[in-house]
Design an enzyme around this catalytic site. Structure first.
Site: not given
Ligand code: ADP
Length: 173
Positions: A19, A43, A93, A131
């Protein structure tokens, strides 16, 4: 010059280095970037409250002048209009992210053509990071080094340990 305000929505439970990689890239590209924690994402059981996630995001982005942290409920496109935002930032990703992201981006465009979705790729070392995987590794006692900032790692460990103790019913605080 156009003033591009982007919303980066997600659950951020907790914020990871993936993030943060995207937030840094977005802050260079957009005039203003609002990281918005979605309150209504289902989630399963959350590890941190919205307020805790906000605190961690704030601490990790305090050096970025054009980044602010907020939370929202309801339709993302409605929140974008309310904030005067003209872009949504999302991360891609692996290929597996693509189908869901495409569907969401096209549906959002149908509902609100004034808002454009922008996809960015993180550095390769974060392309398998989520996450959810951080929460799972923490629950199993595995190493989180390099996956989340140190301050977040401590808070995750603390929360997981406390949850475990509470669940056994032996050491309820
Ligand atoms: P997650 O629970 O999958 O980490 P979130 O709902 O918090 O996801 O993710 C918010 C946004 O950040 C989404 O667009 C997700 O694709 C992106 N994201 C999450 N982790 C990464 C990462 N490691 N690299 C790039 N983008 C990410």
């Amino acid at each position: 010059m156009k003033n591009i305000v982007a919303i980066y929505p997600g659950s951020f439970d907790p914020v990871t280095n993936g993030h943060l990689d995207l937030i840094h890239r977005g802050s260079k590209l957009f005039d203003k970037l609002i990281v918005a924690i979605a309150r209504n994402l289902d989630k399963g059981e959350a590890l941190f409250t919205i307020r805790e996630r906000k605190e961690m995001l704030q601490a990790m982005t305090s050096q970025l002048d054009n980044v602010t942290i907020d939370s929202f409920e309801g339709l993302l496109v409605s929140y974008c209009i309310e904030q005067g935002a003209n872009a949504v930032l999302r991360g891609i990703r692996a290929i597996s992210d693509y189908e869901f992201e495409l569907q969401m981006a096209l549906m959002n465009r149908k509902m609100e053509p004034r808002v454009e979705t922008v996809f960015m790729m993180p550095a390769e070392q974060y392309s398998y990071l989520s996450s959810r995987i951080v929460r799972e590794i923490a629950k199993l006692g595995g190493p989180l080094t390099g996956l989340v900032p140190t301050m977040v790692e401590e808070r995750v460990r603390d929360r997981v340990a406390h949850r475990h103790i509470s669940a056994t019913g032996k050491h309820l605080l």
